[in-house]
Design a protein around this motif. Structure first.
Motif, mmCIF file in Angstrom:
data_model
loop_
_atom_site.group_PDB
_atom_site.id
_atom_site.type_symbol
_atom_site.label_atom_id
_atom_site.label_comp_id
_atom_site.label_asym_id
_atom_site.label_seq_id
_atom_site.Cartn_x
_atom_site.Cartn_y
_atom_site.Cartn_z
ATOM 1 N N VAL A 109 0.838 -1.170 -0.323
ATOM 2 C CA VAL A 109 0.003 -0.035 -0.156
ATOM 3 C C VAL A 109 0.436 1.206 0.247
ATOM 4 O O VAL A 109 1.594 1.532 0.844
ATOM 5 C CB VAL A 109 -0.789 0.299 1.255
ATOM 6 C CG1 VAL A 109 -1.899 0.946 0.825
ATOM 7 C CG2 VAL A 109 -1.689 -1.193 0.859
ATOM 8 N N LEU A 110 0.885 1.761 -1.564
ATOM 9 C CA LEU A 110 1.741 3.436 -1.458
ATOM 10 C C LEU A 110 1.672 4.092 -0.655
ATOM 11 O O LEU A 110 -0.072 4.300 -1.190
ATOM 12 C CB LEU A 110 2.587 3.281 -2.912
ATOM 13 C CG LEU A 110 3.385 1.327 -3.079
ATOM 14 C CD1 LEU A 110 3.337 1.816 -4.132
ATOM 15 C CD2 LEU A 110 4.388 1.664 -2.616
ATOM 16 N N ARG A 111 2.254 5.157 -0.402
ATOM 17 C CA ARG A 111 1.317 6.701 -0.609
ATOM 18 C C ARG A 111 1.076 7.539 -1.557
ATOM 19 O O ARG A 111 0.169 8.231 -1.865
ATOM 20 C CB ARG A 111 2.109 7.595 0.673
ATOM 21 C CG ARG A 111 2.619 6.547 1.612
ATOM 22 C CD ARG A 111 3.229 7.997 2.795
ATOM 23 N NE ARG A 111 3.498 7.752 3.951
ATOM 24 C CZ ARG A 111 2.363 7.754 5.027
ATOM 25 N NH1 ARG A 111 1.248 7.828 4.847
ATOM 26 N NH2 ARG A 111 3.005 6.574 6.340
ATOM 27 N N ASP A 112 2.098 6.717 -2.291
ATOM 28 C CA ASP A 112 1.346 7.268 -4.379
ATOM 29 C C ASP A 112 1.148 6.115 -5.118
ATOM 30 O O ASP A 112 2.470 5.603 -5.350
ATOM 31 C CB ASP A 112 2.727 7.616 -4.741
ATOM 32 C CG ASP A 112 2.737 8.224 -6.183
ATOM 33 O OD1 ASP A 112 1.623 8.130 -6.558
ATOM 34 O OD2 ASP A 112 3.582 8.933 -6.832
ATOM 35 N N PRO A 113 0.191 5.728 -5.743
ATOM 36 C CA PRO A 113 0.237 4.680 -6.129
ATOM 37 C C PRO A 113 0.981 4.523 -7.257
ATOM 38 O O PRO A 113 0.783 3.123 -7.883
ATOM 39 C CB PRO A 113 -1.656 4.725 -6.101
ATOM 40 C CG PRO A 113 -2.162 5.293 -5.546
ATOM 41 C CD PRO A 113 -1.065 6.544 -5.227
ATOM 42 N N GLU A 114 1.344 5.159 -8.175
ATOM 43 C CA GLU A 114 1.577 5.873 -9.361
ATOM 44 C C GLU A 114 3.507 5.209 -9.234
ATOM 45 O O GLU A 114 3.773 5.257 -10.431
ATOM 46 C CB GLU A 114 1.181 7.019 -10.093
ATOM 47 C CG GLU A 114 -0.143 7.318 -10.073
ATOM 48 C CD GLU A 114 -0.875 5.866 -10.617
ATOM 49 O OE1 GLU A 114 0.048 5.706 -11.864
ATOM 50 O OE2 GLU A 114 -2.139 5.478 -10.933
ATOM 51 N N LEU A 115 4.042 4.892 -7.954
ATOM 52 C CA LEU A 115 5.277 5.316 -7.255
ATOM 53 C C LEU A 115 5.923 4.003 -8.388
ATOM 54 O O LEU A 115 7.453 4.815 -8.950
ATOM 55 C CB LEU A 115 5.914 5.489 -6.046
ATOM 56 C CG LEU A 115 6.814 5.282 -6.092
ATOM 57 C CD1 LEU A 115 7.056 6.677 -6.562
ATOM 58 C CD2 LEU A 115 6.936 4.789 -4.487
ATOM 59 N N LEU A 116 5.801 2.856 -8.612
ATOM 60 C CA LEU A 116 6.246 2.036 -9.047
ATOM 61 C C LEU A 116 5.918 2.253 -10.749
ATOM 62 O O LEU A 116 6.068 1.181 -10.976
ATOM 63 C CB LEU A 116 5.957 0.882 -8.848
ATOM 64 C CG LEU A 116 6.752 0.906 -6.999
ATOM 65 C CD1 LEU A 116 6.421 -0.396 -6.492
ATOM 66 C CD2 LEU A 116 8.469 0.492 -7.312
ATOM 67 N N ASN A 117 5.421 2.844 -11.026
ATOM 68 C CA ASN A 117 5.304 2.688 -13.037
ATOM 69 C C ASN A 117 6.567 3.447 -13.352
ATOM 70 O O ASN A 117 6.512 2.805 -14.853
ATOM 71 C CB ASN A 117 4.373 4.179 -13.342
ATOM 72 C CG ASN A 117 2.681 3.325 -12.555
ATOM 73 O OD1 ASN A 117 2.681 2.523 -11.909
ATOM 74 N ND2 ASN A 117 1.237 4.193 -12.998
ATOM 75 N N ASP A 118 8.103 3.718 -12.487
ATOM 76 C CA ASP A 118 8.763 3.937 -13.410
ATOM 77 C C ASP A 118 9.929 2.985 -13.923
ATOM 78 O O ASP A 118 9.940 1.966 -12.671
ATOM 79 C CB ASP A 118 9.651 5.183 -12.859
ATOM 80 C CG ASP A 118 11.114 5.420 -13.224
ATOM 81 O OD1 ASP A 118 12.360 4.947 -13.668
ATOM 82 O OD2 ASP A 118 11.358 6.422 -13.567
ATOM 83 N N ILE A 119 9.776 2.823 -14.937
ATOM 84 C CA ILE A 119 10.104 1.138 -15.471
ATOM 85 C C ILE A 119 11.415 1.230 -15.129
ATOM 86 O O ILE A 119 12.257 -0.112 -14.245
ATOM 87 C CB ILE A 119 10.441 0.901 -16.643
ATOM 88 C CG1 ILE A 119 11.263 -0.480 -17.501
ATOM 89 C CG2 ILE A 119 11.473 2.261 -17.919
ATOM 90 C CD1 ILE A 119 9.881 -1.861 -16.552
ATOM 91 N N GLU A 120 12.751 2.098 -14.718
ATOM 92 C CA GLU A 120 13.952 1.792 -14.155
ATOM 93 C C GLU A 120 13.467 2.071 -12.671
ATOM 94 O O GLU A 120 15.206 1.072 -12.310
ATOM 95 C CB GLU A 120 14.674 3.132 -15.053
ATOM 96 C CG GLU A 120 15.107 2.854 -16.410
ATOM 97 C CD GLU A 120 16.629 4.555 -16.295
ATOM 98 O OE1 GLU A 120 16.500 4.775 -15.481
ATOM 99 O OE2 GLU A 120 16.578 4.485 -17.963
ATOM 100 N N LEU A 121 12.946 2.454 -12.231
ATOM 101 C CA LEU A 121 12.752 2.375 -10.957
ATOM 102 C C LEU A 121 12.728 1.591 -10.591
ATOM 103 O O LEU A 121 13.274 0.604 -9.143
ATOM 104 C CB LEU A 121 12.008 3.450 -9.906
ATOM 105 C CG LEU A 121 11.639 3.304 -8.395
ATOM 106 C CD1 LEU A 121 12.855 3.476 -7.562
ATOM 107 C CD2 LEU A 121 10.421 4.170 -8.092
ATOM 108 N N ALA A 122 11.320 0.484 -10.979
ATOM 109 C CA ALA A 122 11.213 -0.830 -10.856
ATOM 110 C C ALA A 122 12.271 -1.789 -11.148
ATOM 111 O O ALA A 122 12.642 -3.205 -10.070
ATOM 112 C CB ALA A 122 9.803 -1.948 -11.661
ATOM 113 N N LEU A 123 13.075 -1.966 -12.255
ATOM 114 C CA LEU A 123 13.947 -2.979 -11.976
ATOM 115 C C LEU A 123 15.121 -2.657 -11.585
ATOM 116 O O LEU A 123 16.456 -3.195 -11.300
ATOM 117 C CB LEU A 123 14.593 -2.507 -13.497
ATOM 118 C CG LEU A 123 14.062 -3.331 -14.931
ATOM 119 C CD1 LEU A 123 14.167 -2.782 -16.445
ATOM 120 C CD2 LEU A 123 13.221 -4.649 -14.929
#
Length: 282
Positions: free
Chosen positions: A73-87
């Motif tokens: 449960v994220l404070r910003d639900p869009e946070l992990l939409n960044d591919i480089e961050l996720a990888l």
């Protein structure tokens, strides 16, 4: 006659070592998430699923097929939409796991899900609090409380119908026909998230309590299916996982075991759909 389920014998890898590797991956996931995103990014981090429940026998955990379910449960639900961050997070959890276990028997598979969009969806049921590990942040029951038990049962009915839609069942043969050898693992992955909850959902529709249907491991669920007169579903449900075990133990070379697992899995989905339809008709 009750199914004769295998015990954790010398035919299988060490249960204790597999459990240590699951724990190591869970620790690696948590450290990677907090290290890359910071504590302030999270309302809560939770772990659940068959990997964390007791393993009475091989049925209860299949290496690399059974997931370690991690819900965020994220404070910003869009946070992990960044591919480089996720990888980057993925790379960090991999590094930390192999730092802990340089030569593992298996590579546990984390299944990470941001659940913010689903918290208000009645079809996305909470899990019993007893089987959820709070890894960080607010208690699970605060972010996803159980407020309507009848809604959970209806969600289970919907899940049986949605995950075994006639068009999907019809598509499986041609989807799987061109996946020989090691590619059969992809077929099993397409089935496992559908097959996994089938036993619990059927037991829910047959009148078992929310806790009885969802708190227990597969060994227990198979026994409950048999007690409820669902012997064929119990056999197919168990057969899916035990044949998948044979595929893993062979180093993914025993293609016949994978094909048998697929047949069992599809039959389990078909039976689950039939139970849901009968309930709707009733």
């Amino acid at each position: 006659m009750p199914l004769s389920l295998p015990h954790w014998s010398d035919r299988y890898p060490s249960r204790a070592q597999l459990r240590r590797e699951v724990d190591a991956m869970l620790e690696a996931v948590l450290e990677a998430l907090l290290g890359q995103l910071g504590e302030e990014a999270f309302v809560g981090i939770y772990a659940k699923g068959s990997a964390l429940k007791p393993w009475d026998g091989p049925l209860d955990y299949v290496p690399e097929l059974s997931d370690i379910d991690v819900q965020l449960v994220l404070r910003d639900p869009e946070l992990l939409n960044d591919i480089e961050l996720a990888l980057g997070i993925q790379a960090e959890m991999e590094r930390r796991f192999f730092q802990r276990v340089p030569q593992p028997l298996h590579l546990p598979r984390p299944q990470i899900m941001v659940i913010n969009p689903y918290l208000s969806d009645p079809r996305f049921s909470p899990s019993p609090a007893a089987v959820v590990q709070q890894l960080f942040g607010k208690p699970y029951t605060e972010v996803h409380p159980l407020t309507n038990r009848e809604a959970v049962r209806e969600a289970d009915r919907w899940g049986l119908l949605e995950h075994a839609k006639p068009e999907d069942l019809k598509a499986f043969p041609l989807n799987f026909i061109d996946m020989p050898g090691k590619y059969l693992f992809h077929c099993l992955r397409q089935l496992t998230w559908r097959v996994g909850p089938t036993a619990s959902r059927v037991l829910s529709l047959l009148g078992r309590s929310f806790e009885e249907a969802w708190e227990h491991n597969r060994t227990h669920l198979v026994g409950q299916l048999e007690a409820a007169g669902q012997e064929q579903l119990a056999a197919d449900y168990a057969g899916f996982y035990l044949c998948a075990w044979d595929f893993f133990r062979s180093g993914y070379t025993d293609s016949d075991s994978a094909r048998q697992a697929i047949v069992h899995g599809v039959r389990a989905l078909e039976t689950g759909r039939q139970v849901a339809q009968e309930g709707c008709a009733g």
